[in-house]
Write an enzyme that holds these catalytic residues in place. Structure first.
Site, PDB file in Angstrom:
ATOM      1  N   SER A  95       1.002  -6.092   6.584  1.00 57.12           N
ATOM      2  CA  SER A  95       0.552  -6.508   7.912  1.00 57.12           C
ATOM      3  C   SER A  95       1.377  -7.683   8.441  1.00 57.12           C
ATOM      4  O   SER A  95       2.597  -7.570   8.570  1.00 57.12           O
ATOM      5  CB  SER A  95      -0.949  -6.834   7.853  1.00 57.12           C
ATOM      6  OG  SER A  95      -1.520  -6.856   9.130  1.00 57.12           O
ATOM      7  N   ASP A 217      -4.388   4.394  11.853  1.00 56.33           N
ATOM      8  CA  ASP A 217      -4.534   2.962  11.621  1.00 56.33           C
ATOM      9  C   ASP A 217      -4.774   2.305  12.980  1.00 56.33           C
ATOM     10  O   ASP A 217      -3.870   2.244  13.814  1.00 56.33           O
ATOM     11  CB  ASP A 217      -3.267   2.401  10.971  1.00 56.33           C
ATOM     12  CG  ASP A 217      -3.343   0.909  10.686  1.00 56.33           C
ATOM     13  OD1 ASP A 217      -4.347   0.280  11.051  1.00 56.33           O
ATOM     14  OD2 ASP A 217      -2.378   0.367  10.108  1.00 56.33           O
ATOM     15  N   HIS A 245      -5.887   0.320   7.325  1.00 56.79           N
ATOM     16  CA  HIS A 245      -4.755  -0.606   7.388  1.00 56.79           C
ATOM     17  C   HIS A 245      -4.367  -1.169   6.025  1.00 56.79           C
ATOM     18  O   HIS A 245      -3.436  -1.967   5.944  1.00 56.79           O
ATOM     19  CB  HIS A 245      -5.139  -1.752   8.354  1.00 56.79           C
ATOM     20  CG  HIS A 245      -4.017  -2.646   8.735  1.00 56.79           C
ATOM     21  ND1 HIS A 245      -2.838  -2.189   9.302  1.00 56.79           N
ATOM     22  CD2 HIS A 245      -3.876  -3.999   8.622  1.00 56.79           C
ATOM     23  CE1 HIS A 245      -2.041  -3.210   9.540  1.00 56.79           C
ATOM     24  NE2 HIS A 245      -2.630  -4.314   9.120  1.00 56.79           N
TER      25      HIS A 245
END
Length: 263
Positions: A95, A217, A245
């Site tokens: 991320s 996602d 995610h």
């Protein structure tokens, strides 16, 4: 301060071998890699750590000016790698740490051999022809909610991030992680993460790069992953047909295989 202590860093595994660095996403800590890391310990040296303000890091080291953009976190990683005398590492960033890893690769390509970006998003806000997944008003509303009721926001957002109603234990774990962080630091990191724009940095990445995308996602949609792939010349792209995610939690076996294939 000693970078190892500041970032609660741990260096272990096969000493003298290629080093894999695992960097966690927003609101998390290094424990989120626990289902992946053991498969690499025998053949690689491993470095895990917590971003300052997260997990077991030194909270007193958090500087709101330094960490007002992602470059502050990239600087920490550079200091950590230099302190440990590590070069040509394989950096696995989830991320927001995927983008932080890109910044490290740009600033110090000598320190990074390969970059693996899991669920990256250089900009969460839709701008012009660019699709980030969220309208600007949506992000501002999210930040306002976070400011007024951080714990309530955490309870709402963590199941969305995990994206797997069949695995509520991971949403519960993520929520607990969010709730153990200093709320003021967590709010600031959220603003930096969700309101930032690092699109212009992607084309500057020259190290071997793999983008790992899950589908669906909500946090970093497939179109965003493909955009990152297009912007980083020569990068590889892999789509995991698994919702959410956090594939290192919900699809660890495939995540392990993808990493091993790339390195």
């Amino acid at each position: 301060m000693n970078p190892l202590k500041k970032n609660n860093a741990k260096l272990f595994g096969a000493s003298g071998k290629t080093t894999l660095v695992f960097a966690h996403g927003y609101g998390c800590d290094q424990s989120m890699w626990r289902l992946v890391v053991p498969d690499f310990e025998a053949d690689y040296q491993i470095l895990t750590f917590d971003h300052v303000g997260s997990g077991g890091s030194d909270e007193a080291s958090y500087d709101f000016d330094k960490y007002n953009n992602l470059s502050g976190y990239a600087t920490d990683i550079i200091e950590l790698l230099e302190y440990c005398q590590l070069t040509k590492v394989v950096f696995v960033g989830h991320s927001v740490s995927a983008i932080i890893g890109a910044l490290v690769a740009i600033k110090r390509p000598d320190l990074m051999g390969k970059l693996i970006m899991i669920g990256p998003s250089p900009c969460y806000i839709n701008k012009g022809d660019y699709y980030g997944g969220f309208d600007e008003n949506d992000i501002h509303e999210m930040i306002d909610t976070l400011e007024s009721n951080y714990l309530g926001w955490s309870s709402y957002i963590t199941p969305v991030i995990i994206g797997r109603p069949d695995k509520p234990e991971f949403a519960d774990e993520l929520n607990k992680s969010f709730c153990t962080n200093n709320p003021e630091i967590a709010k600031h990191f959220a603003k930096v993460t969700f309101m930032g724009d690092n699109r212009a940095d992607l084309s500057k990445v020259t190290v071997d790069t793999l983008i790992v995308q899950t589908s669906p996602d909500i946090i970093a949609p497939e179109r965003v992953g493909k955009y990152v792939h297009e912007q980083i010349v020569g990068s590889d792209y892999y789509l995991i047909e698994s919702a959410g995610h956090c594939p290192h939690l919900t699809a660890p076996e495939e995540t392990i295989r993808i990493i091993k294939d790339f390195i």
